[in-house]
Write an enzyme that holds these catalytic residues in place. Structure first.
Site, mmCIF file in Angstrom:
data_model
loop_
_atom_site.group_PDB
_atom_site.id
_atom_site.type_symbol
_atom_site.label_atom_id
_atom_site.label_comp_id
_atom_site.label_asym_id
_atom_site.label_seq_id
_atom_site.Cartn_x
_atom_site.Cartn_y
_atom_site.Cartn_z
ATOM 1 N N ASP A 308 -27.160 -34.775 -43.138
ATOM 2 C CA ASP A 308 -28.179 -35.594 -42.486
ATOM 3 C C ASP A 308 -29.294 -34.726 -41.897
ATOM 4 O OD1 ASP A 308 -29.102 -38.181 -41.315
ATOM 5 O OD2 ASP A 308 -28.673 -37.151 -39.435
ATOM 6 N N GLU A 350 -30.218 -35.036 -47.550
ATOM 7 C CA GLU A 350 -31.037 -36.143 -47.070
ATOM 8 C C GLU A 350 -32.296 -35.527 -46.472
ATOM 9 O OE1 GLU A 350 -32.387 -39.219 -43.994
ATOM 10 O OE2 GLU A 350 -31.583 -37.230 -43.581
#
Length: 668
Positions: A308, A350
């Site tokens: 993330d 991401e």
């Protein structure tokens, strides 16, 4: 400079220092290896398992040493942390469950296992889909029936009470949110998914922790060691210097990137929300601590970790603190350690940033797979404009990836839509990028005359004109408006748009990823505003709860309002996935654009070994055509069958494509 290790693998090193670094790494390893012996003894690790670890350690040690030395070599405690990192890796392999070691062995021997045509993904929130992990196990048959072989569960670890950014404010990486179940429930689910042939994907939220994480609590209590886990400042002098070159991620929620903490009477770096404290990776203790958390999560049975917010993990004064070179070094170091201790584990990047930066995170030695935000944004752009010029311009030089890597192609996810295309790509075909983004924002919020979309703004910044879009796939594609107006023609067009976009992501190359609910055409859920913890985040509009009664509508004898639309979407998507899984040409990433001469029609060729498929997609609500001779030369044949419908086409005449139709043409 670029050097090489004993095995010929490219590594990064200081100019003129490669031989010296190689000597330092070999001497360090020679000194450190005996320190591992107590790990093996304590775990009762047999000689064969030890040898496997030491073989991989020898293969990856030099590049790992170079990476860690580059990041932390000037630290007084570098060699202490180097030893602890090595012991952490050895402990992870010693504790690795036998079933996961078997998976590791398979994937070492088949490194492109994730690039199969049979790989099709789905993403979901556990509580919104099945309430909890136990019930999710009961729904594995649903995933198999749809054709999924990859399942991404949105964050499920313990989070702070109240607003937790949809699960991205982690309080404890080693505990499942009790509302969803237990760690044992997660392991049982992972076992069942593995038996069903479904890859498990979880999030590794490693840029920040929640403000109630144990490390943050210790920092708040005045523990200097843990205050150094974060970026904490006594006054505004340094935060103000940083702010000069930083952007605001959630400008409507809070201004700036730092939060005043009353208890500590200090400022904390909080890029996203004031309760998400950014970790300080300048401190090797943070790297080692997060490595331990990564290995712990890996041993629950996860196959892929979604990394993330990768762009934000390294901070440096005078820069945007995004996409810095050290961010890549950090991920590469995590990658090398995973290949030593958990070699079956992959990373998914991401990085919702400029396309030139997205691709830099993708590589066998960094993130083997990555979200493809540019394709996602430009597919929606093509629907709005009914033209594929910008999409084709981008695909012509942005689709190709390094070997043994893949895009994850998606249309919607838990997050918003940002128009992350390249301004230069737009300018090359005569589009003003700023004005075009304003048009897209108006179009997808229904403010442009003639728009079919029913999205809503997310993080609209009136000062800059920036905005992102929230909304489910079906609502953005026109189904919500069509149902409201009870317009049968508009309903059919909306269904066509949905299946068109799904057909492209399922065929263009990479791993297609559904945000579950798309298969039913689920509409925006405006009731999120009733929940105080969600009301301030418009992204919850496209996170509706699964309605299991929809399954009853698969029975053709059942007639309910909207049932025929949902049944048609589900069956069509189910068929597309089944057909994809039968076409070897759709494995891997190889894709070649075909110049159709028609601005409304996208076409490309997929090929692998002797298998070949030509895809033709009409992004317009009017019929279009493509030269039959162009089909012949691109597809290398005279007659073709659409793998989706079974219809046969010749090339002696132009190919006619119905509104929003997609064809997967194979030679007959």
């Amino acid at each position: 400079m670029i050097g090489s290790n004993l095995n010929g693998t490219a590594t990064v090193g200081a100019p003129g220092a490669s031989r010296g670094i190689q000597f330092e790494s070999e001497l360090s390893l020679k000194r450190l290896l005996p320190r591992i012996e107590p790990v093996w003894q304590a775990a009762g690790t047999d000689a064969k398992v030890q040898h496997e670890f030491e073989t991989r350690l020898e293969e990856h040690w030099l590049p790992l040493f170079v990476l860690l030395r580059e990041l932390y070599g000037d630290r007084y405690d570098f060699f202490y942390h180097l030893e602890q990192i090595l012991l952490t890796a050895a402990q992870a392999w010693a504790n690795r469950p036998a079933a996961l070691r078997a998976v590791d062995h398979h994937r070492i021997n088949e490194p492109d296992w994730f690039m199969s045509e049979k790989m099709v993904g789905g993403a979901l929130y556990v509580d919104l889909f099945s309430d909890n992990l136990g019930q999710l196990r009961q729904h594995i048959g649903y995933f198999q029936s749809l054709g999924l072989t990859y399942l991404h569960l949105m964050p499920l670890f313990a989070v702070r009470p109240g607003d937790n950014d949809g699960g991205y404010a982690i309080s404890n990486y080693r505990s499942v949110d009790p509302r969803l179940g237990t760690l044992e429930d997660l392991k049982l689910l992972a076992d069942d998914l593995r038996e069903a042939g479904i890859t498990l994907v979880l999030d590794f939220v490693f840029n920040h922790t929640s403000d109630d994480h144990e490390w943050a609590q210790r920092a708040q209590a005045g523990d200097l060691e843990y205050q150094q886990f974060y970026y904490i400042f006594p006054d505004r002098e340094m935060p103000d210097q940083y702010e000069r070159t930083l952007r605001e991620i959630f400008p409507t929620v809070r201004r700036g990137n730092f939060t005043w903490h009353d208890g500590m009477q200090q400022w904390v770096w909080t890029t996203f929300n004031n309760f998400q404290w950014d970790l300080n990776y300048h401190n090797p203790a943070v790297f080692r601590a997060m490595l331990e958390e990564m290995f712990f999560i890996a041993d629950t049975g996860v196959d892929i970790l979604r990394l993330d917010a990768v762009a934000f993990i390294w901070k440096q004064m005078g820069t945007s603190c995004e996409n810095l070179p050290q961010a890549h070094l950090l991920i590469q170091a995590f990658n090398r350690l995973a290949r030593i201790a958990t070699p079956g584990l992959l990373f998914k990047s991401e990085a919702i940033v400029h396309p030139d930066e997205v691709v830099k995170y993708i590589g066998r030695d960094e993130c083997q797979i990555s979200y493809n935000p540019t394709l996602m944004a430009l597919l929606w752009e093509s629907l709005a404009t009914r033209e594929v010029k910008l999409l084709s311009q981008s695909l012509s030089h942005r689709h190709k990836l390094p070997t043994e890597t893949a895009w994850v192609n998606y249309l919607r996810c838990h997050d918003d839509i940002g128009w992350t295309f390249d301004d230069a790509d737009a300018a090359a075909i005569g589009i003003n990028a700023y004005n075009h983004r304003q048009f897209l924002n108006r179009f997808y919020t229904g403010q442009f005359e003639g728009s079919f979309a029913r999205g809503i703004p997310f993080q609209e910044n009136l000062a800059t004109g920036d905005m992102r879009i929230a909304g489910t796939m079906a609502s953005l594609a026109g189904l919500e408006l069509a149902i409201e107006e009870d317009d049968e023609t508009a309903k059919q067009e909306a269904i066509g748009r949905i299946l068109l976009l799904q057909g492209v992501t399922l065929s263009i190359g990479g791993i297609p990823l559904l945000y579950l609910g798309e298969e039913w055409g689920m509409l925006n859920d405006y009731d999120f505003v009733k929940d105080p913890a969600k009301a301030g985040d418009t992204r919850w509009v496209h996170r509706p709860k699964m309605k299991w009664e929809f399954l009853e509508e698969l029975d053709d004898s059942v007639t309910v309002e909207g049932g025929s639309i949902r049944r048609r979407l589900y069956r069509a998507l189910q068929n597309m996935i089944a057909v994809r899984s039968s076409l070897p040409a759709l494995a891997g990433q190889n894709m070649e654009l075909v110049n159709t001469g028609n601005p409304h029609v996208l076409s490309f060729v997929r090929h692998r070994d002797a298998h070949r498929l030509i895809v033709v997609a009409n992004f317009c609500e009017r019929p279009q055509s493509m030269s039959g001779n162009m089909l012949r030369t691109a597809g290398l044949g005279r007659f073709f069958e659409d793998a989706l419908s079974g219809q046969t086409y010749g090339t002696s005449q132009d190919l006619h494509i119905e509104p929003y139709q997609i064809l997967w043409l194979k030679r007959v």
